[in-house]
Design a protein around this motif. Structure first.
Motif, PDB file in Angstrom:
ATOM      1  N   LYS A   1       3.707  22.164   1.168  1.00 26.99           N
ATOM      2  CA  LYS A   1       2.869  21.380   0.273  1.00 26.99           C
ATOM      3  C   LYS A   1       3.314  21.435  -1.186  1.00 26.99           C
ATOM      4  O   LYS A   1       3.100  20.491  -1.943  1.00 26.99           O
ATOM      5  N   GLU A   2       3.927  22.547  -1.576  1.00 25.12           N
ATOM      6  CA  GLU A   2       4.356  22.702  -2.968  1.00 25.12           C
ATOM      7  C   GLU A   2       5.640  21.922  -3.266  1.00 25.12           C
ATOM      8  O   GLU A   2       6.042  21.796  -4.421  1.00 25.12           O
ATOM      9  N   LYS A   3       6.263  21.372  -2.206  1.00 22.40           N
ATOM     10  CA  LYS A   3       7.529  20.661  -2.393  1.00 22.40           C
ATOM     11  C   LYS A   3       7.462  19.189  -2.010  1.00 22.40           C
ATOM     12  O   LYS A   3       8.046  18.340  -2.678  1.00 22.40           O
ATOM     13  N   LEU A   4       6.748  18.907  -0.912  1.00 20.59           N
ATOM     14  CA  LEU A   4       6.754  17.541  -0.369  1.00 20.59           C
ATOM     15  C   LEU A   4       5.364  17.143   0.094  1.00 20.59           C
ATOM     16  O   LEU A   4       4.759  17.809   0.929  1.00 20.59           O
ATOM     17  N   ASN A   5       4.854  16.052  -0.463  1.00 18.35           N
ATOM     18  CA  ASN A   5       3.550  15.522  -0.076  1.00 18.35           C
ATOM     19  C   ASN A   5       3.664  14.867   1.296  1.00 18.35           C
ATOM     20  O   ASN A   5       4.573  14.052   1.545  1.00 18.35           O
ATOM     21  N   ASN A   6       2.770  15.218   2.214  1.00 21.01           N
ATOM     22  CA  ASN A   6       2.858  14.711   3.584  1.00 21.01           C
ATOM     23  C   ASN A   6       2.721  13.190   3.661  1.00 21.01           C
ATOM     24  O   ASN A   6       3.420  12.533   4.447  1.00 21.01           O
ATOM     25  N   HIS A   7       1.844  12.608   2.852  1.00 24.92           N
ATOM     26  CA  HIS A   7       1.676  11.154   2.872  1.00 24.92           C
ATOM     27  C   HIS A   7       2.910  10.450   2.308  1.00 24.92           C
ATOM     28  O   HIS A   7       3.301   9.373   2.784  1.00 24.92           O
ATOM     29  N   PHE A   8       3.540  11.059   1.316  1.00 20.96           N
ATOM     30  CA  PHE A   8       4.770  10.499   0.767  1.00 20.96           C
ATOM     31  C   PHE A   8       5.863  10.496   1.839  1.00 20.96           C
ATOM     32  O   PHE A   8       6.609   9.520   1.992  1.00 20.96           O
ATOM     33  N   LEU A   9       5.961  11.586   2.604  1.00 18.30           N
ATOM     34  CA  LEU A   9       6.948  11.664   3.675  1.00 18.30           C
ATOM     35  C   LEU A   9       6.695  10.587   4.724  1.00 18.30           C
ATOM     36  O   LEU A   9       7.628   9.908   5.166  1.00 18.30           O
ATOM     37  N   GLN A  10       5.430  10.424   5.118  1.00 21.36           N
ATOM     38  CA  GLN A  10       5.117   9.431   6.154  1.00 21.36           C
ATOM     39  C   GLN A  10       5.446   8.018   5.661  1.00 21.36           C
ATOM     40  O   GLN A  10       5.970   7.195   6.425  1.00 21.36           O
ATOM     41  N   ILE A  11       5.166   7.747   4.401  1.00 18.74           N
ATOM     42  CA  ILE A  11       5.475   6.437   3.827  1.00 18.74           C
ATOM     43  C   ILE A  11       6.978   6.210   3.830  1.00 18.74           C
ATOM     44  O   ILE A  11       7.467   5.124   4.155  1.00 18.74           O
ATOM     45  N   PHE A  12       7.741   7.252   3.482  1.00 17.35           N
ATOM     46  CA  PHE A  12       9.200   7.119   3.497  1.00 17.35           C
ATOM     47  C   PHE A  12       9.701   6.838   4.910  1.00 17.35           C
ATOM     48  O   PHE A  12      10.562   5.972   5.117  1.00 17.35           O
ATOM     49  N   LEU A  13       9.179   7.567   5.908  1.00 18.98           N
ATOM     50  CA  LEU A  13       9.625   7.372   7.286  1.00 18.98           C
ATOM     51  C   LEU A  13       9.366   5.949   7.780  1.00 18.98           C
ATOM     52  O   LEU A  13      10.119   5.423   8.603  1.00 18.98           O
ATOM     53  N   SER A  14       8.300   5.329   7.308  1.00 17.04           N
ATOM     54  CA  SER A  14       7.958   3.977   7.740  1.00 17.04           C
ATOM     55  C   SER A  14       8.626   2.901   6.889  1.00 17.04           C
ATOM     56  O   SER A  14       8.516   1.716   7.193  1.00 17.04           O
ATOM     57  N   SER A  15       9.329   3.312   5.823  1.00 18.74           N
ATOM     58  CA  SER A  15      10.003   2.363   4.944  1.00 18.74           C
ATOM     59  C   SER A  15      11.313   1.890   5.559  1.00 18.74           C
ATOM     60  O   SER A  15      11.771   2.415   6.589  1.00 18.74           O
ATOM     61  N   TYR A  16      11.930   0.916   4.923  1.00 23.32           N
ATOM     62  CA  TYR A  16      13.213   0.393   5.407  1.00 23.32           C
ATOM     63  C   TYR A  16      14.261   1.498   5.458  1.00 23.32           C
ATOM     64  O   TYR A  16      14.974   1.653   6.460  1.00 23.32           O
ATOM     65  N   SER A  17      14.343   2.299   4.391  1.00 23.10           N
ATOM     66  CA  SER A  17      15.336   3.375   4.345  1.00 23.10           C
ATOM     67  C   SER A  17      15.079   4.419   5.425  1.00 23.10           C
ATOM     68  O   SER A  17      16.008   4.901   6.083  1.00 23.10           O
ATOM     69  N   GLY A  18      13.810   4.773   5.618  1.00 19.68           N
ATOM     70  CA  GLY A  18      13.462   5.757   6.634  1.00 19.68           C
ATOM     71  C   GLY A  18      13.774   5.265   8.038  1.00 19.68           C
ATOM     72  O   GLY A  18      14.342   6.004   8.853  1.00 19.68           O
ATOM     73  N   GLN A  19      13.412   4.024   8.330  1.00 17.56           N
ATOM     74  CA  GLN A  19      13.661   3.462   9.651  1.00 17.56           C
ATOM     75  C   GLN A  19      15.163   3.312   9.922  1.00 17.56           C
ATOM     76  O   GLN A  19      15.636   3.528  11.045  1.00 17.56           O
ATOM     77  N   LYS A  20      15.908   2.987   8.884  1.00 16.16           N
ATOM     78  CA  LYS A  20      17.362   2.877   9.025  1.00 16.16           C
ATOM     79  C   LYS A  20      17.969   4.241   9.348  1.00 16.16           C
ATOM     80  O   LYS A  20      18.863   4.356  10.199  1.00 16.16           O
TER      81      LYS A  20
ATOM     82  N   PRO B   1      10.885  12.676  -5.807  1.00 12.25           N
ATOM     83  CA  PRO B   1      10.391  12.732  -7.194  1.00 12.25           C
ATOM     84  C   PRO B   1       9.528  13.975  -7.377  1.00 12.25           C
ATOM     85  O   PRO B   1       9.378  14.763  -6.441  1.00 12.25           O
ATOM     86  N   SER B   2       8.946  14.132  -8.548  1.00 13.59           N
ATOM     87  CA  SER B   2       8.050  15.275  -8.768  1.00 13.59           C
ATOM     88  C   SER B   2       6.868  15.166  -7.825  1.00 13.59           C
ATOM     89  O   SER B   2       6.522  14.078  -7.340  1.00 13.59           O
ATOM     90  N   LEU B   3       6.233  16.298  -7.538  1.00  8.38           N
ATOM     91  CA  LEU B   3       5.102  16.306  -6.614  1.00  8.38           C
ATOM     92  C   LEU B   3       3.983  15.397  -7.118  1.00  8.38           C
ATOM     93  O   LEU B   3       3.337  14.696  -6.330  1.00  8.38           O
ATOM     94  N   LYS B   4       3.777  15.374  -8.431  1.00  6.69           N
ATOM     95  CA  LYS B   4       2.740  14.526  -9.006  1.00  6.69           C
ATOM     96  C   LYS B   4       3.051  13.055  -8.763  1.00  6.69           C
ATOM     97  O   LYS B   4       2.165  12.266  -8.396  1.00  6.69           O
ATOM     98  N   GLU B   5       4.322  12.683  -8.920  1.00  2.00           N
ATOM     99  CA  GLU B   5       4.694  11.288  -8.703  1.00  2.00           C
ATOM    100  C   GLU B   5       4.629  10.935  -7.214  1.00  2.00           C
ATOM    101  O   GLU B   5       4.256   9.817  -6.848  1.00  2.00           O
ATOM    102  N   GLN B   6       4.980  11.887  -6.361  1.00  2.00           N
ATOM    103  CA  GLN B   6       4.857  11.661  -4.918  1.00  2.00           C
ATOM    104  C   GLN B   6       3.419  11.296  -4.550  1.00  2.00           C
ATOM    105  O   GLN B   6       3.173  10.327  -3.822  1.00  2.00           O
ATOM    106  N   LYS B   7       2.473  12.089  -5.045  1.00  2.00           N
ATOM    107  CA  LYS B   7       1.066  11.864  -4.740  1.00  2.00           C
ATOM    108  C   LYS B   7       0.593  10.527  -5.290  1.00  2.00           C
ATOM    109  O   LYS B   7      -0.170   9.804  -4.624  1.00  2.00           O
ATOM    110  N   THR B   8       1.044  10.177  -6.488  1.00  2.00           N
ATOM    111  CA  THR B   8       0.626   8.917  -7.105  1.00  2.00           C
ATOM    112  C   THR B   8       1.158   7.729  -6.313  1.00  2.00           C
ATOM    113  O   THR B   8       0.438   6.748  -6.079  1.00  2.00           O
TER     114      THR B   8
END
Length: 232
Positions: free
Chosen positions: A112-131, A158-165
């Motif tokens: 949690k201190e490094k990677l926001n779980n929702h940010f990760l899920q969004i990345f996985l579902s993005s074009y780059s993640g799916q590729k 990005p920073s954890l704060k920006e990930q969450k935003t």
């Protein structure tokens, strides 16, 4: 990764997670399912951005306790790693109590201190993640993704704060899209009902009255033709 801001990092998913692993199907398969037990999550339960739990796949608590490595926790990211639904992912809701996954679903638990779980899920579902998921597939039919493949996927950090935003911003859009989709479904249903009433005369529009007449289509059409099979 393409163009990203200079103050963002790039790393592998495994660098920001405490667990990457899938489960297994208990001996006996669906024969062991019970009417009251612990949810057993399969790939069909992992939808795009949401987890759909059902009562068709519940396992006895005793078996659940024997499969501790497959325990699912609130906040886990679930990723389908085999079959036609490979690449679908979701975040386990906060109100989730307990459950297990089978071998077709991968648990990705972030630090949690490094990677926001929702940010990760969004990345996985993005074009780059799916590729990346497509590239990492293994096997003769290339319809499988192993744990090391998941962990080796590169992700911009990005920073954890920006990930969450970023996650909160896109979540707001998802909520709006869902509400709009539900509204469209309601409108279509209402239109269908209105069509039935208007086209049968059960409901009349203002300014129109009198009885309707029922006739055959051939009596009011100039020409009625039937297209023969194979004709152009």
């Amino acid at each position: 990764m393409g163009w990203i801001p200079e103050n963002w990092d790039v790393g592998r998913i495994s660098d920001y997670t405490s667990k990457i692993g899938s489960g297994s199907t208990p001996r006996g398969g669906s024969q062991i399912y019970v009417s009251s037990g612990v949810p057993f999550i399969r790939s069909q339960n992992v939808l795009n951005n949401s987890l759909l739990l059902d009562t068709d796949s519940l396992i006895p608590r005793g078996i659940h306790e024997m499969m501790k490595n497959t325990f699912v926790k609130p906040g886990d990211v679930l990723l389908n790693i085999t079959g036609a639904s490979i690449g679908r992912s979701c975040v386990v809701p906060k109100d989730f109590v307990e459950g297990n996954v089978n071998q077709h679903v991968c648990i990705v638990r972030t630090v949690k201190e490094k990677l926001n779980n929702h940010f990760l899920q969004i990345f996985l579902s993005s074009y780059s993640g799916q590729k990346s998921i497509l590239t990492m597939q293994v096997g003769g039919n290339r319809e499988g993704l192993n744990h090391s493949g998941v962990g080796s996927i590169k992700i911009p950090i990005p920073s954890l704060k920006e990930q969450k935003t970023i996650a909160q911003c896109l979540s707001t859009w998802d909520t709006a899209i869902t509400k709009l989709g539900n509204l469209i479904k309601v409108k279509k249903k209402r239109k269908k009902g209105l069509m039935q009433q208007l086209l049968t005369g059960k409901k009349r529009l203002p300014g129109f009255d009198g009885e309707w007449e029922e006739v055959s289509l051939s009596n009011i059409a100039k020409r009625v033709t039937e297209k023969k099979y194979g004709a152009k």
